[in-house]
Design a protein around this motif. Structure first.
Motif, PDB file in Angstrom:
ATOM      1  N   ASP A  84      14.952  31.731   0.855  1.00 53.59           N
ATOM      2  CA  ASP A  84      13.986  30.322   0.998  1.00 53.59           C
ATOM      3  C   ASP A  84      12.671  30.624   0.594  1.00 53.59           C
ATOM      4  OD1 ASP A  84      12.500  31.500   3.051  1.00 53.59           O
ATOM      5  OD2 ASP A  84      13.698  30.303   4.646  1.00 53.59           O
ATOM      6  N   THR A  85      11.917  29.656   0.296  1.00 51.38           N
ATOM      7  CA  THR A  85      10.574  29.743  -0.217  1.00 51.38           C
ATOM      8  C   THR A  85       9.540  30.643   0.700  1.00 51.38           C
ATOM      9  OG1 THR A  85       9.818  27.535   0.634  1.00 51.38           O
ATOM     10  CG2 THR A  85      10.616  27.866  -1.741  1.00 51.38           C
ATOM     11  N   LYS A 144      13.924  30.536  -9.599  1.00 46.20           N
ATOM     12  CA  LYS A 144      13.935  29.378  -8.922  1.00 46.20           C
ATOM     13  C   LYS A 144      15.264  28.716  -8.967  1.00 46.20           C
ATOM     14  CE  LYS A 144      11.146  26.065  -9.464  1.00 46.20           C
ATOM     15  NZ  LYS A 144      10.008  25.271  -9.507  1.00 46.20           N
ATOM     16  N   ILE A 161      18.219  34.461   3.083  1.00 49.85           N
ATOM     17  CA  ILE A 161      19.492  33.508   3.325  1.00 49.85           C
ATOM     18  C   ILE A 161      20.721  34.093   3.292  1.00 49.85           C
ATOM     19  CG2 ILE A 161      20.470  31.044   2.784  1.00 49.85           C
ATOM     20  CD1 ILE A 161      17.635  30.999   3.831  1.00 49.85           C
ATOM     21  N   MET A 181      22.935  25.238   4.126  1.00 50.72           N
ATOM     22  CA  MET A 181      21.625  25.086   4.093  1.00 50.72           C
ATOM     23  C   MET A 181      21.152  23.731   3.662  1.00 50.72           C
ATOM     24  SD  MET A 181      21.051  27.986   5.198  1.00 50.72           S
ATOM     25  CE  MET A 181      19.232  27.765   5.008  1.00 50.72           C
ATOM     26  N   VAL A 231      20.025  35.187  -1.968  1.00 48.88           N
ATOM     27  CA  VAL A 231      19.329  34.148  -2.062  1.00 48.88           C
ATOM     28  C   VAL A 231      18.368  34.230  -0.982  1.00 48.88           C
ATOM     29  CG1 VAL A 231      19.571  31.625  -1.586  1.00 48.88           C
ATOM     30  CG2 VAL A 231      21.498  33.209  -2.756  1.00 48.88           C
ATOM     31  N   TYR A 267      15.105  27.327  -3.537  1.00 55.00           N
ATOM     32  CA  TYR A 267      15.601  28.545  -3.094  1.00 55.00           C
ATOM     33  C   TYR A 267      15.270  29.388  -4.257  1.00 55.00           C
ATOM     34  CZ  TYR A 267      17.664  26.284   0.825  1.00 55.00           C
ATOM     35  OH  TYR A 267      18.176  25.522   1.873  1.00 55.00           O
TER      36      TYR A 267
END
Length: 75
Positions: free
Chosen positions: A23-24, A70, A29, A55, A21, A60
């Motif tokens: 983040d953008t 996404k 993560i 989070m 995973v 994500y």
């Protein structure tokens, strides 16, 4: 924020699988799975980072081997 996200993965044949995973901004993560997998795998993400901290809501990216998907987490 949902308590957990269920991820169902279907591989053509059993083999190596890595699920992460991000983040953008591209920051890792959490690694959800790394190893040898069956053809069908069911994983859960509890919305927490590698350190166990929950989070925030947001978008994500789920990386399954080399494919990005996404995921949107909201309260």
């Amino acid at each position: 924020f949902s308590e957990q996200v269920t991820i169902e993965i279907q591989l053509q044949t059993p083999g190596d699988l890595k699920v992460e995973v991000f983040d953008t901004s591209g920051r890792l993560i959490r690694t959800l799975y790394k190893g040898n997998a069956n053809k069908n795998e069911h994983l859960l993400w509890d919305g927490r980072g590698q350190s166990g901290v929950r989070m925030p809501s947001g978008t994500y990216l789920l990386k399954v081997n080399d494919l990005f998907v996404k995921v949107i987490l909201s309260k």
